[in-house]
Design a protein around this motif. Sequence first.
Motif, short mmCIF file in Angstrom:
data_model
loop_
_atom_site.label_atom_id
_atom_site.label_comp_id
_atom_site.label_asym_id
_atom_site.label_seq_id
_atom_site.Cartn_x
_atom_site.Cartn_y
_atom_site.Cartn_z
N GLN A 232 28.01 27.13 -4.54
CA GLN A 232 28.67 27.24 -3.24
C GLN A 232 27.65 27.12 -2.11
O GLN A 232 27.87 26.42 -1.10
N LEU A 233 26.52 27.79 -2.26
CA LEU A 233 25.46 27.71 -1.25
C LEU A 233 24.93 26.29 -1.12
O LEU A 233 24.66 25.80 -0.01
N MET A 234 24.79 25.61 -2.24
CA MET A 234 24.31 24.22 -2.21
C MET A 234 25.29 23.34 -1.46
O MET A 234 24.91 22.51 -0.62
N GLU A 235 26.57 23.50 -1.75
CA GLU A 235 27.60 22.68 -1.10
C GLU A 235 27.68 22.94 0.39
O GLU A 235 28.00 22.05 1.18
N SER A 236 27.40 24.17 0.78
CA SER A 236 27.52 24.55 2.19
C SER A 236 26.26 24.24 2.99
O SER A 236 26.25 24.41 4.21
N ASN A 237 25.21 23.84 2.31
CA ASN A 237 23.94 23.56 2.99
C ASN A 237 23.38 22.23 2.52
O ASN A 237 22.41 22.17 1.78
N MET A 238 24.03 21.15 2.95
CA MET A 238 23.58 19.82 2.56
C MET A 238 22.80 19.13 3.68
O MET A 238 21.86 18.40 3.42
N GLU A 239 23.19 19.37 4.91
CA GLU A 239 22.50 18.72 6.02
C GLU A 239 21.06 19.22 6.14
O GLU A 239 20.15 18.45 6.43
N GLU A 240 20.88 20.51 5.91
CA GLU A 240 19.56 21.12 5.88
C GLU A 240 19.44 21.90 4.57
O GLU A 240 19.69 23.10 4.53
N PRO A 241 19.08 21.23 3.49
CA PRO A 241 19.05 21.87 2.17
C PRO A 241 18.12 23.08 2.12
O PRO A 241 17.05 23.09 2.74
N LEU A 242 18.55 24.08 1.37
CA LEU A 242 17.74 25.27 1.15
C LEU A 242 16.72 24.98 0.04
O LEU A 242 16.95 24.14 -0.82
#
Length: 331
Positions: A232-242
Motif C-alpha cells: 500500500q505504501l509503495m502504491e501511494s508513493n510512486m511520484e517520490e518513491p520511498l
Amino acid sequence: MDNSHITPDGIHDLRVTTFGFLLVKDFSLIGLSTAVDPLRIANMVVGRKVYTFKLLSQDGQAVTSSDGITVVAEGSIADNEVFNTVFVVGPNPIPQTRNTAITRWLHYQDSKGAALGGIDTGSYYLARAGLLDGYRCTIHWEDQDLLVERFPKLIVTNRLYEADRKRYTCSGGVAPLDLMVHLLSQPPGSRNLGSRVLELLVAEKRSHEQRQRASLRQYHGSELPKLEEALQLMESNMEEPLSIAELATYLAVSVRQLERWFHERLNKTPAQAYMEIRLLRARQLLYRTAKPLEEVCASTGFVSTTHFATKYKAQFQVSPIADRKLYGTRL
C-alpha cells in the motif's frame, strides 16, 4: 395475488420499474450479466415481474461483446423508448471517436426524467455528454486516469460504485452486482430485497465505500497484513518513491524482516516489487492516457526518460514508445 405470500417488509407491493441497457460494441459481458441477473432474481423473490429490462443497441442489431460472444438486441436507441433507468454498458477499450447518437439519446432520456448509469467504461459516455458534471462517479480503475484527463472537473472516485442522486456508475468485473443490489434496496425497492437477492446469488454484500483493488495487494497482500501495508505504501508513493529503509521504519520492522517477507511471499526483493509496481503504473498511463513520456516518467518516480526506458524494456521486452504504438494498433 396470494396474500399469504405478502411479507411485512413490503417486497410484494413494489411498482414496476423499467431498465434499458445500451450495449456498445466490445461491451463487458460480465458487466451486463451481473447487472441484469439481480433484476431477474428480484422478480423471483417478489413473485411477479416488477423489474423489466430491455437490451438495446445503437441500430437495433446484435452486438458483439469483448469476449467475442454476440448478444441479440431487443430494440434501438432510435426508438426513443423511455425507461426509468438507462445504463450504457461500456466497451474495452474506449473508442477514441465521439458517438453523437449515444450522446443525443442520453440527453433525451435525461429530459424525460430517467436516471442515467454507466457500467464498466459506460460512465465515459455520460461524461462526454456532460451528464456527470457535479456528480460523484467512478469507472474501471484502468480508465480512471483517462476520465480525469479528459474531464478534469469531474468528481471521480476509486470506489466500486457511486449512486449520486440520479447518476449510477460502477467499475468493471462484478461491481454492477453491488450497484444493483444497492438500487434494489432503495425506494421504490425494498429494504430487504437486496439482501434476499444476494442470498440467492450466493454473494456477499460489499459497501460502495470499498475501493477497487488493482495491484499486487490483491494477490499477495492479504496473506500478511504487514506485507499488504508495505505494498500500500509503495502504491501511494510512486511520484517520490520511498527508500526500503523508510518503508521499514514506517512499518516498525527491520529491513531484514521486510526483505524476508517479500522473498517468502513474492519471491522478490522489496526494491524489485516497488519497481514492478511503478512500471505497471507507467504502462497503464501509456496505454490509457495521452500523457507525454516525460510526464509518465515524473508520475512514476523516474528522473530521466533514459533510465525509465531501460527499466521498462527490461520488464516488458519492448520500449515504452513502441509499446504504446503496439497497444494503439490493437484498438
